[in-house]
Design an enzyme around this catalytic site. Structure first.
Site, PDB file in Angstrom:
ATOM      1  N   SER A  81      36.173  -5.249   9.840  1.00  0.00           N
ATOM      2  CA  SER A  81      37.207  -5.587   8.868  1.00  0.00           C
ATOM      3  C   SER A  81      37.226  -7.104   8.685  1.00  0.00           C
ATOM      4  O   SER A  81      36.876  -7.842   9.622  1.00  0.00           O
ATOM      5  CB  SER A  81      38.578  -5.141   9.407  1.00  0.00           C
ATOM      6  OG  SER A  81      39.617  -5.711   8.639  1.00  0.00           O
TER       7      SER A  81
ATOM      8  N   TYR B 199      45.336  -3.804  15.958  1.00  0.00           N
ATOM      9  CA  TYR B 199      44.301  -3.429  14.976  1.00  0.00           C
ATOM     10  C   TYR B 199      43.295  -4.571  14.837  1.00  0.00           C
ATOM     11  O   TYR B 199      42.083  -4.365  14.926  1.00  0.00           O
ATOM     12  CB  TYR B 199      44.943  -3.118  13.618  1.00  0.00           C
ATOM     13  CG  TYR B 199      43.934  -2.821  12.528  1.00  0.00           C
ATOM     14  CD1 TYR B 199      43.403  -1.536  12.386  1.00  0.00           C
ATOM     15  CD2 TYR B 199      43.494  -3.814  11.652  1.00  0.00           C
ATOM     16  CE1 TYR B 199      42.459  -1.263  11.407  1.00  0.00           C
ATOM     17  CE2 TYR B 199      42.552  -3.548  10.668  1.00  0.00           C
ATOM     18  CZ  TYR B 199      42.044  -2.266  10.539  1.00  0.00           C
ATOM     19  OH  TYR B 199      41.111  -1.991   9.573  1.00  0.00           O
TER      20      TYR B 199
END
Ligand SMILES: NC(=O)c1ccc[n+]([C@@H]2O[C@H](COP(=O)([O-])OP(=O)(O)OC[C@H]3O[C@@H](n4cnc5c(N)ncnc54)[C@H](OP(=O)(O)O)[C@@H]3O)[C@@H](O)[C@H]2O)c1
Length: 244
Positions: free
Chosen positions: A139, A152
């Site tokens: 990401s 996360y």
């Protein structure tokens, strides 16, 4: 890597980025197996993509990962690509009560433990092929974290680090290791409607397929490309603007 004549396992491939990649690989002439937890999503994907293989599996579970690897290697002996795509994004508060460790644990198990363990389980199979590939989906938040989702972002930074090491360890092997770094993309990640501000899914998936075909080993798109390539000073500025 070539886009045709592969046998590919995509974790979390019944929706979002995984499904968009599955569609494109099948259209290009590869055989694709997708796994996920929700039976109805898997069946929906199978109806959408002719010839798609589906398997129900929770990759957060060590036992289910082992069974998945056994079954896939037995039933698809030509498997030469693993795409570690399944991921979840919770927003568990670190500082507020009540705390829920379970939310953090699930994120770590899904986003970090699973890709590491599945890579280990599939490497012996991938080494048997003439050419093979592991694609890890990290990401843009691996490079520039959002303070509202610390765990996360930490799992994605760890996957970036793991991918660098894996690529180095496998450099003399037939296994190529790719890191796909999405920016915010309009999918259901974290819940319906939370990523509508992201780039359109098809636009991102088309870009990703082009980079994969061109042999890029690490690539982002838009903001994640900018974050990936930022100097330390630029990263500090971007971090400050993302986290006012
Ligand atoms: N969309 C974005 O803005 C964005 C940005 C950066 C990175 N990413 C990354 O891209 C990847 C794909 O996400 P997405 O945006 O396509 O979101 P998505 O549509 O929610 O897809 C995630 C997929 O993972 C599956 N999954 C989740 N937990 C699982 C588990 N324990 N076992 C098996 N499958 C599981 C889900 O299916 P089930 O719920 O049925 O299991 C779903 O199909 C993730 O790794 C995510 O972190 C996304």
């Amino acid at each position: 890597m070539k886009l045709s004549k592969n046998t590919i396992l995509i974790t979390g491939g019944a929706s979002g980025i995984g499904l968009a990649l599955a569609k494109r690989f099948v259209t290009a002439g590869s055989e694709v197996i997708v796994c996920g937890r929700r039976k109805e999503k898997l069946e929906e994907a199978k109806r959408l993509i002719k010839g798609l293989h589906i398997l129900k599996c929770d990759v957060a579970s060590e036992e289910e990962r082992k069974s998945l690897a056994e079954q896939v290697i037995r039933d698809f002996p030509t498997l030469n690509v693993l795409i570690n795509n399944a991921g979840i994004q919770n927003l568990p508060p670190l500082l507020k009560e009540p705390q829920s460790w379970e939310n953090h644990r699930q994120e770590i198990a899904t986003n970090l433990e699973a890709p590491i363990h599945l890579s280990m389980l599939f490497i012996p199979q991938l080494l048997k092929q003439n050419t093979s590939t592991i694609i890890n989906v990290s990401s843009g938040l691996a490079f520039l974290p959002l303070a509202s989702m610390p765990t996360y972002c930490a799992t994605k930074a760890a996957i970036h680090s793991f991918t660098l090491c894996l690529r180095h360890q496998l450099k003399s092997s037939p296994i190529q290791v790719i890191e796909l770094i999405p920016p915010a993309v309009n999918t259901d990640l974290g819940g319906k409607g939370l990523h509508t501000y992201g780039v359109p899914l098809d636009e991102f998936a088309d870009h990703a397929m082009k980079c994969i075909e061109q042999g890029e080993l690490e690539f982002g798109y838009g903001s994640s490309e900018k974050g990936r390539l930022a100097s330390r000073e630029q990263a500090n500025e971007l971090f400050a603007s993302m986290n006012p």
